[in-house]
Design a protein around this motif. Structure first.
Motif, PDB file in Angstrom:
ATOM      1  N   PRO A   1       0.825  -1.211   0.000  1.00  0.00           N
ATOM      2  CA  PRO A   1       0.000   0.000   0.000  1.00  0.00           C
ATOM      3  C   PRO A   1       0.860   1.262   0.000  1.00  0.00           C
ATOM      4  CG  PRO A   1      -0.827  -1.584   1.596  1.00  0.00           C
ATOM      5  CD  PRO A   1       0.498  -2.107   1.118  1.00  0.00           C
ATOM      6  N   ALA A   2       0.411   2.293  -0.692  1.00  0.00           N
ATOM      7  CA  ALA A   2       1.156   3.547  -0.743  1.00  0.00           C
ATOM      8  C   ALA A   2       1.355   4.126   0.651  1.00  0.00           C
ATOM      9  CB  ALA A   2       0.420   4.542  -1.648  1.00  0.00           C
ATOM     10  N   ALA A   3       0.375   3.880   1.539  1.00  0.00           N
ATOM     11  CA  ALA A   3       0.482   4.407   2.903  1.00  0.00           C
ATOM     12  C   ALA A   3       1.681   3.816   3.639  1.00  0.00           C
ATOM     13  CB  ALA A   3      -0.800   4.105   3.681  1.00  0.00           C
ATOM     14  N   ARG A   4       2.053   2.594   3.295  1.00  0.00           N
ATOM     15  CA  ARG A   4       3.221   1.969   3.941  1.00  0.00           C
ATOM     16  C   ARG A   4       4.486   2.735   3.591  1.00  0.00           C
ATOM     17  NH1 ARG A   4       6.937   0.348   7.148  1.00  0.00           N
ATOM     18  NH2 ARG A   4       8.055  -1.571   6.625  1.00  0.00           N
ATOM     19  N   TYR A   5       4.623   3.155   2.338  1.00  0.00           N
ATOM     20  CA  TYR A   5       5.785   3.937   1.921  1.00  0.00           C
ATOM     21  C   TYR A   5       5.789   5.297   2.601  1.00  0.00           C
ATOM     22  CZ  TYR A   5       6.752   0.531  -1.771  1.00  0.00           C
ATOM     23  OH  TYR A   5       7.065  -0.606  -2.466  1.00  0.00           O
ATOM     24  N   ALA A   6       4.628   5.940   2.655  1.00  0.00           N
ATOM     25  CA  ALA A   6       4.540   7.258   3.285  1.00  0.00           C
ATOM     26  C   ALA A   6       4.896   7.175   4.761  1.00  0.00           C
ATOM     27  CB  ALA A   6       3.137   7.823   3.102  1.00  0.00           C
ATOM     28  N   GLU A   7       4.461   6.092   5.412  1.00  0.00           N
ATOM     29  CA  GLU A   7       4.794   5.903   6.826  1.00  0.00           C
ATOM     30  C   GLU A   7       6.294   5.697   7.006  1.00  0.00           C
ATOM     31  OE1 GLU A   7       3.773   2.768  10.466  1.00  0.00           O
ATOM     32  OE2 GLU A   7       3.462   2.185   8.374  1.00  0.00           O
ATOM     33  N   PHE A   8       6.894   4.891   6.139  1.00  0.00           N
ATOM     34  CA  PHE A   8       8.326   4.590   6.276  1.00  0.00           C
ATOM     35  C   PHE A   8       9.166   5.849   6.076  1.00  0.00           C
ATOM     36  CE2 PHE A   8      12.504   3.524   4.734  1.00  0.00           C
ATOM     37  CZ  PHE A   8      12.906   2.482   5.558  1.00  0.00           C
ATOM     38  N   PHE A   9       8.919   6.573   4.994  1.00  0.00           N
ATOM     39  CA  PHE A   9       9.752   7.731   4.672  1.00  0.00           C
ATOM     40  C   PHE A   9       9.305   8.997   5.404  1.00  0.00           C
ATOM     41  CE2 PHE A   9      10.574   5.038   0.925  1.00  0.00           C
ATOM     42  CZ  PHE A   9      11.957   5.090   0.893  1.00  0.00           C
ATOM     43  N   GLY A  10       8.078   9.013   5.902  1.00  0.00           N
ATOM     44  CA  GLY A  10       7.599  10.200   6.583  1.00  0.00           C
ATOM     45  C   GLY A  10       7.453  11.383   5.652  1.00  0.00           C
ATOM     46  N   ALA A  11       7.138  11.121   4.398  1.00  0.00           N
ATOM     47  CA  ALA A  11       7.014  12.179   3.399  1.00  0.00           C
ATOM     48  C   ALA A  11       6.135  11.669   2.262  1.00  0.00           C
ATOM     49  CB  ALA A  11       8.386  12.584   2.868  1.00  0.00           C
ATOM     50  N   GLU A  12       5.724  12.588   1.387  1.00  0.00           N
ATOM     51  CA  GLU A  12       4.959  12.200   0.216  1.00  0.00           C
ATOM     52  C   GLU A  12       5.808  11.289  -0.678  1.00  0.00           C
ATOM     53  OE1 GLU A  12       2.891  14.256  -3.745  1.00  0.00           O
ATOM     54  OE2 GLU A  12       4.022  15.467  -2.302  1.00  0.00           O
ATOM     55  N   VAL A  13       5.207  10.216  -1.184  1.00  0.00           N
ATOM     56  CA  VAL A  13       5.907   9.278  -2.057  1.00  0.00           C
ATOM     57  C   VAL A  13       5.179   9.217  -3.398  1.00  0.00           C
ATOM     58  CG1 VAL A  13       6.759   6.921  -2.350  1.00  0.00           C
ATOM     59  CG2 VAL A  13       6.659   7.931  -0.061  1.00  0.00           C
ATOM     60  N   ARG A  14       5.924   9.445  -4.482  1.00  0.00           N
ATOM     61  CA  ARG A  14       5.361   9.423  -5.829  1.00  0.00           C
ATOM     62  C   ARG A  14       5.929   8.232  -6.592  1.00  0.00           C
ATOM     63  NH1 ARG A  14       6.218  15.938  -7.004  1.00  0.00           N
ATOM     64  NH2 ARG A  14       5.291  16.615  -5.008  1.00  0.00           N
ATOM     65  N   PHE A  15       5.052   7.511  -7.271  1.00  0.00           N
ATOM     66  CA  PHE A  15       5.447   6.285  -7.945  1.00  0.00           C
ATOM     67  C   PHE A  15       5.491   6.474  -9.464  1.00  0.00           C
ATOM     68  CE2 PHE A  15       3.376   5.208  -3.948  1.00  0.00           C
ATOM     69  CZ  PHE A  15       4.340   4.408  -3.358  1.00  0.00           C
ATOM     70  N   ASP A  16       6.073   5.483 -10.140  1.00  0.00           N
ATOM     71  CA  ASP A  16       6.218   5.501 -11.601  1.00  0.00           C
ATOM     72  C   ASP A  16       6.944   6.760 -12.080  1.00  0.00           C
ATOM     73  OD1 ASP A  16       4.805   3.024 -12.059  1.00  0.00           O
ATOM     74  OD2 ASP A  16       2.969   4.122 -11.548  1.00  0.00           O
ATOM     75  N   ALA A  17       7.927   7.186 -11.303  1.00  0.00           N
ATOM     76  CA  ALA A  17       8.719   8.365 -11.651  1.00  0.00           C
ATOM     77  C   ALA A  17       9.848   7.961 -12.601  1.00  0.00           C
ATOM     78  CB  ALA A  17       9.294   8.999 -10.394  1.00  0.00           C
ATOM     79  N   PRO A  18      10.426   8.925 -13.325  1.00  0.00           N
ATOM     80  CA  PRO A  18      11.542   8.596 -14.227  1.00  0.00           C
ATOM     81  C   PRO A  18      12.761   8.025 -13.502  1.00  0.00           C
ATOM     82  CG  PRO A  18      10.608  10.740 -14.766  1.00  0.00           C
ATOM     83  CD  PRO A  18       9.977  10.320 -13.482  1.00  0.00           C
ATOM     84  N   ALA A  19      12.971   8.424 -12.245  1.00  0.00           N
ATOM     85  CA  ALA A  19      14.120   7.943 -11.475  1.00  0.00           C
ATOM     86  C   ALA A  19      13.741   7.871 -10.004  1.00  0.00           C
ATOM     87  CB  ALA A  19      15.320   8.858 -11.668  1.00  0.00           C
ATOM     88  N   SER A  20      14.409   6.991  -9.281  1.00  0.00           N
ATOM     89  CA  SER A  20      14.183   6.873  -7.841  1.00  0.00           C
ATOM     90  C   SER A  20      15.134   7.809  -7.109  1.00  0.00           C
ATOM     91  CB  SER A  20      14.410   5.428  -7.386  1.00  0.00           C
ATOM     92  OG  SER A  20      13.484   4.558  -7.999  1.00  0.00           O
ATOM     93  N   LEU A  21      14.577   8.676  -6.271  1.00  0.00           N
ATOM     94  CA  LEU A  21      15.410   9.667  -5.584  1.00  0.00           C
ATOM     95  C   LEU A  21      14.695  10.245  -4.370  1.00  0.00           C
ATOM     96  CD1 LEU A  21      14.058  12.611  -6.479  1.00  0.00           C
ATOM     97  CD2 LEU A  21      15.272  12.149  -8.585  1.00  0.00           C
TER      98      LEU A  21
END
Length: 370
Positions: A174-194
């Motif tokens: 779930p996207a919420a799992r990523y947001a919880e881990f990083f503590g910030a907005e997480v955007r997917f399918d981006a040109p690069a991971s950063l």
């Protein structure tokens, strides 16, 4: 991908798999990853095999956030002697530059780069940590960027004003799992991971820096690994270090670990200006010095641990390396450091024992500062 990576990147894999009732050893065997990689940081593993292992394990457990979970078991110490130089750099930017310069010791295909902000904000930058040979699969990407995030949190001892996280894949968790881990907005399918951060973060000074330890670590790194193009020699050194005391340190065994023919390995070492025998002698020398000066093991046992069959052979080698007998080196009458370079690995351990600085912790990686 098509190179090797130190098994330090698998630290935590066994723990997470067992939490989900899986069999870590069976999984590693299925994907042809050496089982010893589960419990050692310095086994050389095919990055393709490791990536397939992570994807397969995430699917069968099931554990869609496997990469994030593994990163919670990892700290800056997985970088080996490079960790000492990184954490004793004067600023965050200097630490990242140092990591970028020597990251090839962890894997020759990994890169850490600072890029323009993908959102076009002049006051921000993107921190990219990934492979130079294409985008890694989902779980490997998660683990790589999650470790990068946790490393920066460790360096600054807390949040670092992370604006947002870009990931190059569609999430299984779930996207919420990523947001919880990083503590910030997480955007997917981006040109690069950063990681998107303020440019000012690069100038942020680090606390508790020991300039002497940093110089020792950099001297070691420069003397043993003088340029990124020399990527085979350090891999062979790691392989030899792994074999000493457990199996005969032969070039065919090292070549097998690196996934190449012994003659190919000989040619590549020759192109880097060295040979297997020279690297074996260097590793034996450094190992002998550590064992003589930091343990009370009998000399016969020391000989066996450095791959020598008899104590007399150890005595001859120690005289050649240090100009003194093993007993003299042990008593302090010999040299204070091995001929050639300081043992940064020993300083890593000493620094951890004295300060505890390399422990990130095993909780959430969240960053709630804005």
């Amino acid at each position: 991908m098509g190179s090797v990576i130190r098994s330090a990147g698998m630290r935590g894999f066994r723990d997470v798999v067992e939490q989900f009732g899986g069999d870590a050893q069976a999984l590693t065997a299925q994907y042809r990853v050496p089982v010893e990689a589960l419990d050692s940081d310095d086994v050389l593993v095919s990055d393709v095999a490791m990536a397939k292992l992570l994807e397969g394990a995430a699917r069968v457990l099931p554990c869609p956030d496997l990469g994030l979970r593994i990163s919670e078991y990892q700290d800056i110490g997985i970088l080996g002697p490079l960790a000492v130089a990184v954490q004793n750099s004067p600023t965050v930017g200097a630490a990242l530059e140092c990591a970028s310069q020597f990251l090839f010791l962890h894997s020759p295909v990994l890169r850490f780069t600072i890029v323009s902000d993908p959102e076009g904000r002049p006051g921000d930058v993107g921190l990219c940590y990934g492979s130079s040979e294409g985008t890694p699969p989902r779980q490997a990407t998660d683990a790589i960027l999650a470790f990068s995030h946790r490393m920066i949190r460790f360096l600054v001892d807390g949040p670092y004003a992370l604006h947002s996280v870009h990931l190059s894949h569609t999430p299984k968790a779930p996207a919420a799992r990523y947001a919880e881990f990083f503590g910030a907005e997480v955007r997917f399918d981006a040109p690069a991971s950063l990681l998107r951060v303020p440019r000012s973060l690069l100038d942020r000074p680090l606390a508790g820096v020991d300039d002497t330890l940093r110089e020792i670590a950099l001297d070691y790194l420069h003397s043993h690994f003088p340029e990124p193009g020399r990527v085979v020699a350090p891999q062979v050194r790691n392989a030899i270090d792994r074999m000493l005391g457990t199996s005969p340190p032969r070039i065919d065994s090292a070549a097998r670990l690196l996934g190449m023919h012994p003659r190919t390995l000989q040619r590549r070492l020759a192109a880097e200006g060295t040979a297997f025998e020279a690297l074996l002698d260097d590793v034996r020398r450094d190992s002998a010095f550590r064992l003589l000066t930091r343990s009370d093991l009998p000399l016969q046992q020391v000989a066996g641990l450095v791959g020598l069959s008899e104590q007399s052979a150890l005595t001859r080698c120690v005289r050649r390396w240090f100009g003194a007998t093993p007993s003299a080196v042990r008593s302090g009458a010999g040299p204070s450091v091995p001929a050639g370079a300081a043992d940064a690995g020993a300083y890593t351990g000493k620094h951890q024992r004295e300060t505890g600085r390399t422990q990130v912790g095993r909780g959430s990686g969240g960053d709630h500062e804005r």
